[in-house]
Enzyme design. Sequence first.
Site, PDB file in Angstrom:
ATOM      1  N   CYS A  86       0.863  -1.179   0.000  1.00 21.66           N
ATOM      2  CA  CYS A  86       0.000   0.000   0.000  1.00 21.66           C
ATOM      3  C   CYS A  86       0.898   1.228   0.000  1.00 21.66           C
ATOM      4  O   CYS A  86       1.749   1.350   0.877  1.00 21.66           O
ATOM      5  CB  CYS A  86      -0.872   0.045   1.244  1.00 21.66           C
ATOM      6  SG  CYS A  86      -1.358  -1.560   1.862  1.00 21.66           S
ATOM      7  N   GLU A 148      -7.563   9.070   1.429  1.00 21.67           N
ATOM      8  CA  GLU A 148      -7.058   8.662   0.117  1.00 21.67           C
ATOM      9  C   GLU A 148      -8.189   8.241  -0.810  1.00 21.67           C
ATOM     10  O   GLU A 148      -9.218   7.748  -0.360  1.00 21.67           O
ATOM     11  CB  GLU A 148      -6.136   7.436   0.262  1.00 21.67           C
ATOM     12  CG  GLU A 148      -4.977   7.611   1.197  1.00 21.67           C
ATOM     13  CD  GLU A 148      -4.125   6.361   1.325  1.00 21.67           C
ATOM     14  OE1 GLU A 148      -2.916   6.515   1.563  1.00 21.67           O
ATOM     15  OE2 GLU A 148      -4.650   5.234   1.201  1.00 21.67           O
TER      16      GLU A 148
END
EC number: 5.3.3.2
Length: 227
Positions: A86, A148
């Site tokens: 990630c 995000e």
Amino acid sequence: MPKVSTDELDERQVQLLAEMCILIDENDRRIGAETKKNCHLNENIERGLLHRAFSVFLFNTENKLLLQQRSDAKITFPGCFTNTCCSHPLSNPSELEENDAIGIRRAAQRRLKAELGIPMEEVPPEEINYLTRIHYKAQSDGIWGEHEIDYILFVKKNVTLNPDPNEIKSYCYVTKEELQELLEKAARGEIKITPWFQIIADTFLFKWWDNLNRLNLFVDHEKIHRM
């Protein structure tokens, strides 16, 4: 931007805070760039600062998913279990390119090498499949957090691993049943998992996993799933 001391934090991870992330609006349109540090401070997040990110789910040819446990040196969500990789595309020409999400896929290739030591030639961008996007917000602690739009990327391949201990505390390949056990452990508070991985596991992951050879059925580049 607020002033926050990084004196107590890991030196290598602090250096990464200077990287320039891609600022976006809620429809994933680019509006600028800001340091990784400023993108991850809760007081900026509360003002609406939003950046572009990606989450890689890498499966081997036995259909087992590669998980990692984030190192204790990580500034956000240290020691948490999560999906394969990630991170964030950077505000540079190679990773800003939006056509077919090629910039995101190049960023994923770069971070798979940096975190897990996977040789770049083993994960070329054309073998990294972009499924859809997820918009979420989560606090790591009182200072740091995430906000995000996360590109979900799938890879199915046997790869060579040589993880960086500054990034990764441990890693393992899991079956669906083993992941279910891990999620149950997290629910009991025995281990910690990242919020984005929890969201994806609770919603889409098992359905996608059941259809690894037919992922084209689940590709949706129009919708941004708001979590």
